[in-house]
Write an enzyme that holds these catalytic residues in place. Structure first.
Site, mmCIF file in Angstrom:
data_model
loop_
_atom_site.group_PDB
_atom_site.id
_atom_site.type_symbol
_atom_site.label_atom_id
_atom_site.label_comp_id
_atom_site.label_asym_id
_atom_site.label_seq_id
_atom_site.Cartn_x
_atom_site.Cartn_y
_atom_site.Cartn_z
ATOM 1 N N ARG A 275 0.852 -1.201 0.000
ATOM 2 C CA ARG A 275 0.000 0.000 0.000
ATOM 3 C C ARG A 275 0.881 1.242 0.000
ATOM 4 N NH1 ARG A 275 -4.890 1.729 4.148
ATOM 5 N NH2 ARG A 275 -3.329 1.397 5.749
ATOM 6 N N ASP B 244 -4.674 1.809 13.485
ATOM 7 C CA ASP B 244 -3.732 2.595 12.701
ATOM 8 C C ASP B 244 -4.257 4.020 12.566
ATOM 9 O OD1 ASP B 244 -5.650 2.568 10.684
ATOM 10 O OD2 ASP B 244 -4.566 1.171 9.403
#
Length: 637
Positions: A205, A502
């Site tokens: 990512r 996160d």
């Protein structure tokens, strides 16, 4: 800025001595590709400026999001919106190693201030986990202090090249994983660790278009983190992946429009052309993390064309985007975060649109994958707490599988073998082509994407929001953008499990708190501890009282939950950022911006000045400060 100017590519500058210290990442081939891709940076900046202008106009005009005109062209492409919706475009065939992605794990390939051996352990756990795919994160879960983005690239390159040091680490990690599995599952999970390493599809990512790189500038200006991440990962690893017959796969985060997806398509095609790769070699999932994107799902698929293989439905980032897109609407007020599950109001309709979008065939009859949301649980705690949480995790997986997802995410390797049996029982590799009604584009469809339903809004909920927001900001400052967290009131209670969180968890918590204060949200229940009653407003005064109390709990917490060193360094800065964000009447677009401009800073006075400068720039010019302030050229240069 202290830089190394590259003689072969003088427009590219790399800070300090990183070009030498990370010569294995900034290889001649990678630098040549960065020099080639640098010409696309201006378009990225224009798209981000347009984002802010659209946002400002919606707020000024008090205008909700809407579907595109079906007769219009997708901006930046030659594709008619109506054709995209009807599947009149050429998409991708799903590669063999992506057809079964029952479980994908996610996490970074680097640790803060750690030797390479320690970071390589992250990769070994991932590739030995038994997951079908692992998204190695360069964005929300990867710390950005010092040179962590480069450490992340280094770990992945060495692991994918099967460097002897990585193999040594992997053998050791395999033994540790089997020891855990024998105790928890009653069996080993790794028979042949060397073979197991090749089982998991590696996915990367990149950072989103809204972020700038912290180490590299072009012509003295800040430069897109997306372009840097894409270029370094692909150039450094495409040969190793191709030699194993593995696909080159990316997750693309934070896309808001089909025009932005078209820009990503251009980036991918440009890099493929530069490297001599066939167009469509790089495959991409798109994380549907933005409300605006949900209005343009088929258009995004069409704009990415042969590169697109699937969507992912997250939770936290999407909730945050809905909150932000409706910051102008006094009638839109979220409940406690615990109530906003995937079955709640606007979340239910969001998921339904993604399901229908992936199962709409393209011109060649190809459908796309849908990877379900995140399972943040970690099976560590009391026997009762773990059993209860694992039951909920499996139930969530069952719901998603039955709803049509081809798989889901987990945030910790231990969860792979707990959730995977749900898909093993179903047996099908994926749910491509499962029949669902076509997407609608009516006023009701649009309204459903912001549908609120009755749910609690309580002091307990506010405390949870505040405590986790403070802890997350502190973890971010310590270089741990992925952190195991729970509200301070549950420290020491092993029946309440820590959840892997996160960046998205910080974004949504401060957004909801902002919403409650500036829209005059009222509480739905009495709270004996504070004396507040149902119907009382959640005011700035209430927020400040709870902020003092929750902050005091963190200062009193043990080192396990709040590192002692952080209590006088990054924790006070996290408090200043949370307080500034939540209390300011202007809704800032990104919590991460205030955290980013204070990376590697432990001076509270400097942090307050940077926060004030950011607020002033945003209010005066609608401009986000996104560069590394420690290495930015002095003002006026």
């Amino acid at each position: 800025m202290r830089t190394t100017t590259l003689t072969t590519h003088p427009n590219v500058q790399i800070r300090d001595q990183l070009a030498t210290e990370y010569a294995d990442i900034y290889t001649p081939e990678a630098l040549a590709a960065l020099g080639f891709m640098a010409r696309l940076g201006d378009k990225q900046k224009r798209l981000m400026d347009e984002r802010m202008r659209r946002r400002a106009a919606r707020i000024r005009e008090r205008r909700p999001l809407a579907f595109l005109d079906p007769e219009a062209l997708i901006p930046g492409t030659t594709i008619r919106v109506g054709d995209a919706r009807e599947g009149n475009f050429i998409g991708a065939e799903i590669p063999l190693d992506l057809r079964r992605q029952w479980i994908q794990g996610t996490g970074p390939a680097a640790k803060p201030n750690a030797p390479i051996e320690s970071s390589l352990r992250n990769v070994a756990y991932a590739l030995l986990s038994g997951a079908d795919g692992w998204m190695f994160d360069g964005e929300d879960a990867l710390g950005q202090i010092t040179a962590m983005s480069l450490d992340n690239q280094r770990s992945l390159k060495r692991a994918l090249a099967r460097d002897p040091l990585f193999l040594e680490v992997a053998e050791q990690v395999a033994g540790e994983m089997n020891t855990w599995a024998r105790g928890f599952l009653g069996r080993e999970i790794i028979a042949d660790w060397r073979t197991q390493l090749d089982r998991t599809t590696v996915i990367f990512r990149a950072r989103g278009l809204h972020l700038d790189d912290r180490h590299l500038r072009v012509d003295g200006r800040s430069f897109s983190a997306s372009i840097v991440d894409l270029t370094l990962y692909v150039v450094n690893n495409y040969r190793a992946l191709q030699q194993r017959g593995a696909s080159l796969v990316l997750y693309l985060p934070k896309i808001q429009t089909a025009e932005e997806a078209g820009f990503w398509n251009h980036l991918l095609s440009a890099l493929e052309g530069h490297l001599g790769l066939a167009e469509g070699t790089i495959k991409t999932y798109v994380l549907v993390e933005q409300l605006e994107a949900t209005f343009q799902l088929m258009e995004i698929r069409a704009a990415l064309g042969r590169h697109f293989v699937g969507y992912n439905t997250g939770r936290w980032d999407y909730i945050n985007s809905v909150c932000d897109a409706n910051c102008w609407d006094p009638g839109f007020v979220n409940p406690n975060i615990e109530s906003i599950l995937m079955t709640y109001g606007y979340m239910r309709h969001y998921e339904d649109r993604v399901r229908r979008a992936v199962n709409t065939p393209d011109t060649n009859g190809n459908c796309a994958l849908w990877q379900g949301g995140m399972e943040p649980n970690i099976p560590v705690g009391s026997q009762q707490g773990v059993a209860s949480s694992m039951d909920k995790a499996r139930a969530g997986a069952v719901r998603e599988q039955q709803a049509g997802a081809s798989g889901k995410w987990v945030a910790h390797w231990k969860m792979v073998h707990i959730v995977r049996p749900v898909w093993e029982a179903a047996g099908e590799d994926n749910q491509l082509g499962r029949s669902f009604p076509p997407l609608g584009y009516t006023e009701e469809d649009a309204a459903n994407l912001t549908l609120l339903e009755p749910a609690p809004r309580t002091v307990r909920g506010a405390r949870n929001l505040l405590s986790v927001a403070l802890q997350y900001g502190n973890a971010f400052g310590q270089g741990m953008q992925a952190a195991a967290l729970k509200p301070a009131d549950f420290f020491g209670n092993d029946d309440i499990l820590y959840l892997m969180e996160d960046m998205a968890t910080g974004e949504i918590r401060v957004s909801i708190l902002w919403e409650w204060i500036h829209k005059g949200a009222s509480l739905t229940e009495d709270d004996p501890e504070t004396g507040l009653k149902a119907g009382d407003l959640f005011s700035a005064e209430v927020f400040l009282r709870l902020l003092d109390e929750e902050y005091a709990k963190l200062l009193a917490a043990g080192h396990r939950d709040v590192h002692e060193k952080s209590k006088t360094t990054t924790l006070p800065i996290a408090r200043a950022i949370v307080e500034a964000y939540v209390l300011d009447p202007v809704k800032l677009p990104w919590f991460i911006d205030l955290l980013n401009i204070n990376l590697n800073n432990t001076d509270l006075g400097l942090a307050r000045q940077r926060i004030a400068d950011y607020l002033a720039a945003f209010k005066a010019q609608g401009m986000r400060i996104t560069e590394n302030l420690d290495t930015a050229p002095p003002a006026g240069r």
